[in-house]
Design a protein around this motif. Structure first.
Motif, PDB file in Angstrom:
ATOM      1  N   GLY A  24       0.791  -1.213  -0.177  1.00 29.35           N
ATOM      2  CA  GLY A  24       0.057  -0.073  -0.081  1.00 29.35           C
ATOM      3  C   GLY A  24       0.665   1.021   0.061  1.00 29.35           C
ATOM      4  O   GLY A  24       0.369   2.062   0.083  1.00 29.35           O
ATOM      5  N   ALA A  25       2.047   1.226  -0.067  1.00 27.50           N
ATOM      6  CA  ALA A  25       2.950   2.442  -0.213  1.00 27.50           C
ATOM      7  C   ALA A  25       3.530   2.424  -1.530  1.00 27.50           C
ATOM      8  O   ALA A  25       3.697   1.380  -2.368  1.00 27.50           O
ATOM      9  N   PRO A  26       3.971   3.559  -2.226  1.00 30.45           N
ATOM     10  CA  PRO A  26       4.354   3.827  -3.526  1.00 30.45           C
ATOM     11  C   PRO A  26       5.611   2.948  -3.706  1.00 30.45           C
ATOM     12  O   PRO A  26       6.331   2.686  -2.634  1.00 30.45           O
ATOM     13  N   LEU A  27       5.945   2.471  -4.784  1.00 32.82           N
ATOM     14  CA  LEU A  27       7.067   1.627  -5.258  1.00 32.82           C
ATOM     15  C   LEU A  27       8.203   2.486  -5.775  1.00 32.82           C
ATOM     16  O   LEU A  27       7.916   3.222  -6.933  1.00 32.82           O
ATOM     17  N   ALA A  28       9.474   2.375  -5.427  1.00 33.24           N
ATOM     18  CA  ALA A  28      10.445   2.961  -6.062  1.00 33.24           C
ATOM     19  C   ALA A  28      10.719   2.166  -7.224  1.00 33.24           C
ATOM     20  O   ALA A  28      10.574   1.328  -7.560  1.00 33.24           O
ATOM     21  N   PRO A  29      10.888   2.892  -8.321  1.00 31.08           N
ATOM     22  CA  PRO A  29      11.363   2.645  -9.639  1.00 31.08           C
ATOM     23  C   PRO A  29      12.349   1.520  -9.796  1.00 31.08           C
ATOM     24  O   PRO A  29      13.345   1.893  -8.901  1.00 31.08           O
ATOM     25  N   GLN A  30      12.166   0.589 -10.659  1.00 30.78           N
ATOM     26  CA  GLN A  30      13.092  -0.387 -10.907  1.00 30.78           C
ATOM     27  C   GLN A  30      14.561   0.155 -11.203  1.00 30.78           C
ATOM     28  O   GLN A  30      15.415  -0.249 -10.491  1.00 30.78           O
ATOM     29  N   ASP A  31      14.673   1.133 -11.946  1.00 34.27           N
ATOM     30  CA  ASP A  31      15.798   1.500 -12.200  1.00 34.27           C
ATOM     31  C   ASP A  31      16.697   2.440 -11.121  1.00 34.27           C
ATOM     32  O   ASP A  31      17.751   2.736 -11.380  1.00 34.27           O
ATOM     33  N   VAL A  32      15.876   2.771 -10.113  1.00 32.64           N
ATOM     34  CA  VAL A  32      16.671   3.587  -9.225  1.00 32.64           C
ATOM     35  C   VAL A  32      16.625   2.846  -8.045  1.00 32.64           C
ATOM     36  O   VAL A  32      17.854   2.601  -7.532  1.00 32.64           O
ATOM     37  N   ALA A  33      15.926   1.845  -7.505  1.00 30.86           N
ATOM     38  CA  ALA A  33      15.908   0.906  -6.493  1.00 30.86           C
ATOM     39  C   ALA A  33      17.262  -0.057  -6.587  1.00 30.86           C
ATOM     40  O   ALA A  33      17.843  -0.611  -5.573  1.00 30.86           O
ATOM     41  N   GLY A  34      17.704  -0.184  -7.890  1.00 38.55           N
ATOM     42  CA  GLY A  34      18.586  -1.268  -8.082  1.00 38.55           C
ATOM     43  C   GLY A  34      20.128  -0.640  -7.830  1.00 38.55           C
ATOM     44  O   GLY A  34      21.225  -1.296  -7.869  1.00 38.55           O
ATOM     45  N   LYS A  35      20.027   0.714  -7.769  1.00 38.42           N
ATOM     46  CA  LYS A  35      21.304   1.546  -7.597  1.00 38.42           C
ATOM     47  C   LYS A  35      21.782   1.464  -6.084  1.00 38.42           C
ATOM     48  O   LYS A  35      20.919   1.740  -5.107  1.00 38.42           O
ATOM     49  N   SER A  36      23.071   1.308  -5.865  1.00 40.53           N
ATOM     50  CA  SER A  36      23.683   1.274  -4.620  1.00 40.53           C
ATOM     51  C   SER A  36      23.813   2.889  -4.495  1.00 40.53           C
ATOM     52  O   SER A  36      23.551   3.837  -5.123  1.00 40.53           O
ATOM     53  N   GLY A  37      24.352   3.334  -3.057  1.00 37.81           N
ATOM     54  CA  GLY A  37      24.428   4.705  -2.729  1.00 37.81           C
ATOM     55  C   GLY A  37      25.857   5.194  -3.438  1.00 37.81           C
ATOM     56  O   GLY A  37      25.939   6.415  -3.083  1.00 37.81           O
TER      57      GLY A  37
END
Length: 120
Positions: A104-117
């Motif tokens: 029920g929370a928005p999902l981070a886009p795949q291309d962002v979530a895959g990035k490390s810091g």
């Protein structure tokens, strides 16, 4: 420079696109604009944006803010990017419309979530 991210509700984004500053009531209250790194983004979405449909994610280059950007301890002692100054939607490098995740929370886009810091 490192990419940092700001989540806006549909209403906040409409206001920012109309030329208003990027931000939320919490940003006004705290006196700075809250951003997240790629690694912190999903935690921010899950904590603060549950049930909010139509959220928009904006990506910014941390270098654009110069001395206005400070890294400060927040959730779990993590360093979060905070900008002390005016941020405009026109400064963003990319935007995404966020879909909802199973919790029920928005999902981070795949291309962002895959990035490390790490800096690209």
């Amino acid at each position: 420079g490192q990419t940092i991210y700001k989540v806006l509700t549909a209403g906040q984004y409409a206001s920012a696109r109309a030329g208003g500053p990027v931000g939320a009531p919490v940003d006004v209250a705290d006196g700075y604009i809250h951003f997240s790194t790629a690694a912190q983004l999903q935690g921010t979405l899950s904590k603060w944006f549950k049930g909010q449909t139509g959220c928009v994610l904006l990506a910014f280059d941390a270098d654009d803010f110069g001395t206005m950007l400070k890294w400060e301890k927040a959730r779990d002692g993590d360093l979060f990017p905070h900008v002390y100054g005016r941020v405009l939607a026109s400064q963003s490098r990319a935007t995404w419309d966020l879909g909802m995740g199973p919790d029920g929370a928005p999902l981070a886009p795949q291309d962002v979530a895959g990035k490390s810091g790490a800096t690209p």
